[in-house]
Scaffold this motif. Sequence first.
Motif, PDB file in Angstrom:
ATOM      1  N   GLY A  31      25.561  26.372  78.433  1.00 38.02           N
ATOM      2  CA  GLY A  31      24.301  25.649  78.440  1.00 38.02           C
ATOM      3  C   GLY A  31      23.198  26.159  77.531  1.00 38.02           C
ATOM      4  O   GLY A  31      22.309  25.384  77.159  1.00 38.02           O
ATOM      5  N   PRO A  32      23.179  27.424  77.136  1.00 35.92           N
ATOM      6  CA  PRO A  32      22.072  27.934  76.330  1.00 35.92           C
ATOM      7  C   PRO A  32      21.929  27.250  74.967  1.00 35.92           C
ATOM      8  O   PRO A  32      22.896  26.741  74.407  1.00 35.92           O
ATOM      9  CB  PRO A  32      22.432  29.416  76.140  1.00 35.92           C
ATOM     10  N   LEU A  33      20.717  27.288  74.465  1.00 41.07           N
ATOM     11  CA  LEU A  33      20.424  26.761  73.128  1.00 41.07           C
ATOM     12  C   LEU A  33      20.720  27.796  72.053  1.00 41.07           C
ATOM     13  O   LEU A  33      20.737  27.444  70.864  1.00 41.07           O
ATOM     14  CB  LEU A  33      18.947  26.367  73.024  1.00 41.07           C
ATOM     15  N   ALA A  34      20.927  29.039  72.446  1.00 39.85           N
ATOM     16  CA  ALA A  34      21.077  30.116  71.460  1.00 39.85           C
ATOM     17  C   ALA A  34      22.082  31.143  71.954  1.00 39.85           C
ATOM     18  O   ALA A  34      22.315  31.287  73.154  1.00 39.85           O
ATOM     19  CB  ALA A  34      19.733  30.794  71.207  1.00 39.85           C
ATOM     20  N   GLY A  35      22.660  31.840  70.993  1.00 36.84           N
ATOM     21  CA  GLY A  35      23.599  32.909  71.312  1.00 36.84           C
ATOM     22  C   GLY A  35      25.025  32.412  71.424  1.00 36.84           C
ATOM     23  O   GLY A  35      25.290  31.208  71.433  1.00 36.84           O
ATOM     24  N   PRO A  36      25.968  33.349  71.505  1.00 37.14           N
ATOM     25  CA  PRO A  36      27.384  32.989  71.551  1.00 37.14           C
ATOM     26  C   PRO A  36      27.811  32.522  72.935  1.00 37.14           C
ATOM     27  O   PRO A  36      27.106  32.713  73.929  1.00 37.14           O
ATOM     28  CB  PRO A  36      28.084  34.301  71.185  1.00 37.14           C
ATOM     29  N   LEU A  37      28.974  31.928  72.980  1.00 33.43           N
ATOM     30  CA  LEU A  37      29.695  31.675  74.222  1.00 33.43           C
ATOM     31  C   LEU A  37      30.589  32.880  74.472  1.00 33.43           C
ATOM     32  O   LEU A  37      31.242  33.369  73.542  1.00 33.43           O
ATOM     33  CB  LEU A  37      30.540  30.416  74.068  1.00 33.43           C
ATOM     34  N   ALA A  38      30.609  33.388  75.699  1.00 38.52           N
ATOM     35  CA  ALA A  38      31.494  34.500  76.054  1.00 38.52           C
ATOM     36  C   ALA A  38      32.601  33.981  76.959  1.00 38.52           C
ATOM     37  O   ALA A  38      32.331  33.226  77.896  1.00 38.52           O
ATOM     38  CB  ALA A  38      30.717  35.611  76.756  1.00 38.52           C
ATOM     39  N   VAL A  39      33.835  34.369  76.669  1.00 33.68           N
ATOM     40  CA  VAL A  39      34.993  33.951  77.460  1.00 33.68           C
ATOM     41  C   VAL A  39      35.798  35.195  77.810  1.00 33.68           C
ATOM     42  O   VAL A  39      36.028  36.057  76.957  1.00 33.68           O
ATOM     43  CB  VAL A  39      35.886  32.955  76.698  1.00 33.68           C
ATOM     44  N   ALA A  40      36.222  35.271  79.069  1.00 31.19           N
ATOM     45  CA  ALA A  40      37.008  36.429  79.514  1.00 31.19           C
ATOM     46  C   ALA A  40      38.271  35.971  80.218  1.00 31.19           C
ATOM     47  O   ALA A  40      38.297  34.928  80.875  1.00 31.19           O
ATOM     48  CB  ALA A  40      36.185  37.317  80.447  1.00 31.19           C
ATOM     49  N   ALA A  41      39.314  36.772  80.064  1.00 31.66           N
ATOM     50  CA  ALA A  41      40.565  36.607  80.803  1.00 31.66           C
ATOM     51  C   ALA A  41      40.882  37.941  81.460  1.00 31.66           C
ATOM     52  O   ALA A  41      40.738  38.993  80.827  1.00 31.66           O
ATOM     53  CB  ALA A  41      41.695  36.180  79.869  1.00 31.66           C
ATOM     54  N   VAL A  42      41.295  37.902  82.719  1.00 37.02           N
ATOM     55  CA  VAL A  42      41.530  39.132  83.487  1.00 37.02           C
ATOM     56  C   VAL A  42      42.823  39.002  84.289  1.00 37.02           C
ATOM     57  O   VAL A  42      43.032  37.982  84.957  1.00 37.02           O
ATOM     58  CB  VAL A  42      40.371  39.425  84.463  1.00 37.02           C
ATOM     59  N   ILE A  43      43.656  40.022  84.222  1.00 39.70           N
ATOM     60  CA  ILE A  43      44.803  40.154  85.122  1.00 39.70           C
ATOM     61  C   ILE A  43      44.477  41.278  86.087  1.00 39.70           C
ATOM     62  O   ILE A  43      44.372  42.442  85.690  1.00 39.70           O
ATOM     63  CB  ILE A  43      46.104  40.471  84.364  1.00 39.70           C
ATOM     64  N   LEU A  44      44.279  40.940  87.345  1.00 36.21           N
ATOM     65  CA  LEU A  44      43.953  41.945  88.347  1.00 36.21           C
ATOM     66  C   LEU A  44      45.203  42.690  88.803  1.00 36.21           C
ATOM     67  O   LEU A  44      46.321  42.172  88.714  1.00 36.21           O
ATOM     68  CB  LEU A  44      43.277  41.292  89.548  1.00 36.21           C
ATOM     69  N   ASP A  45      44.993  43.885  89.328  1.00 33.10           N
ATOM     70  CA  ASP A  45      46.067  44.706  89.868  1.00 33.10           C
ATOM     71  C   ASP A  45      46.046  44.583  91.388  1.00 33.10           C
ATOM     72  O   ASP A  45      45.094  45.048  92.032  1.00 33.10           O
ATOM     73  CB  ASP A  45      45.854  46.166  89.444  1.00 33.10           C
ATOM     74  N   PRO A  46      47.049  43.967  92.008  1.00 32.64           N
ATOM     75  CA  PRO A  46      47.056  43.840  93.474  1.00 32.64           C
ATOM     76  C   PRO A  46      47.011  45.181  94.193  1.00 32.64           C
ATOM     77  O   PRO A  46      46.571  45.256  95.339  1.00 32.64           O
ATOM     78  CB  PRO A  46      48.373  43.112  93.759  1.00 32.64           C
ATOM     79  N   ALA A  47      47.453  46.240  93.532  1.00 26.91           N
ATOM     80  CA  ALA A  47      47.449  47.567  94.160  1.00 26.91           C
ATOM     81  C   ALA A  47      46.063  48.210  94.130  1.00 26.91           C
ATOM     82  O   ALA A  47      45.840  49.227  94.787  1.00 26.91           O
ATOM     83  CB  ALA A  47      48.449  48.480  93.452  1.00 26.91           C
ATOM     84  N   ARG A  48      45.134  47.607  93.372  1.00 25.26           N
ATOM     85  CA  ARG A  48      43.790  48.175  93.264  1.00 25.26           C
ATOM     86  C   ARG A  48      42.759  47.062  93.468  1.00 25.26           C
ATOM     87  O   ARG A  48      42.094  46.628  92.526  1.00 25.26           O
ATOM     88  CB  ARG A  48      43.592  48.853  91.908  1.00 25.26           C
ATOM     89  N   PRO A  49      42.632  46.560  94.688  1.00 27.76           N
ATOM     90  CA  PRO A  49      41.724  45.434  94.947  1.00 27.76           C
ATOM     91  C   PRO A  49      40.266  45.810  94.687  1.00 27.76           C
ATOM     92  O   PRO A  49      39.877  46.977  94.769  1.00 27.76           O
ATOM     93  CB  PRO A  49      41.973  45.109  96.413  1.00 27.76           C
ATOM     94  N   ILE A  50      39.478  44.790  94.373  1.00 31.48           N
ATOM     95  CA  ILE A  50      38.053  44.970  94.097  1.00 31.48           C
ATOM     96  C   ILE A  50      37.279  44.120  95.093  1.00 31.48           C
ATOM     97  O   ILE A  50      37.393  42.888  95.095  1.00 31.48           O
ATOM     98  CB  ILE A  50      37.704  44.554  92.657  1.00 31.48           C
ATOM     99  N   ARG A  51      36.506  44.755  95.947  1.00 24.68           N
ATOM    100  CA  ARG A  51      35.737  44.023  96.941  1.00 24.68           C
ATOM    101  C   ARG A  51      34.502  43.389  96.326  1.00 24.68           C
ATOM    102  O   ARG A  51      33.902  43.932  95.408  1.00 24.68           O
ATOM    103  CB  ARG A  51      35.320  44.963  98.079  1.00 24.68           C
TER     104      ARG A  51
END
Length: 214
Positions: free
Chosen positions: A34-54
């Motif tokens: 939505g911004p009028l300025a600046g880049p678009l940031a895109v991320a892809a993540v593969i989580l580790d089931p053995a190390r959950p993040i609350r």
Amino acid sequence: MPLDRPPTRHRASARARMDAADLLTAGVDEAGRGPLAGPLAVAAVILDPARPIRGLDDSKKLSEARRETLFPRIVERALAYCIVLVEPEEIDSLNIFHATMTGMRRAIAGLAPAAQHALIDGNKLPPDLPCPARAIIGGDALEPAISAASILAKVTRDRLMVQLDALHPGYGFALHKGYPTPGHLASLQRLGPCALHRRSYAPVRLLLDQGRLF
């Protein structure tokens, strides 16, 4: 001043690369359509089931402090992540929809180990993905891997806009991050567009058209 551009790839440990194939599902999300300025940031993540993040959730539902707390945890615990930026010039060339699809494809392709399946926030899938994928409307609040990607993209982009504020003073990028707030629109009227502004977005395009007319 040097800018802290995002890491394009995080390589997992040998142990992670040997994990079962059914664990290698990437969550994908973006920040900054939505911004009028600046880049678009895109991320892809593969989580580790053995190390959950609350506490993972849609980045828009989290406070800035909470996002900043979760960011290093995701980076440290994920099997793999990739963050890419699509710059304003490419957004103007492609339009924001195709720029988003392009960024998602690049982020998935940048994962090591490679994703064998992807969960993508939204209702559209980018073409020519390197793996099977499924689009999930509201996925950033439903799937932890998409939530993690949402946080990485949002924090990366917000940090960058704070840095860019020092290079382009007067617009208030550190405050509004390029979104069309009243303050941003007022500074845009007063100063005119800078190199960060997306020429294809209506408020910027109208100013440029006025400049050519008068």
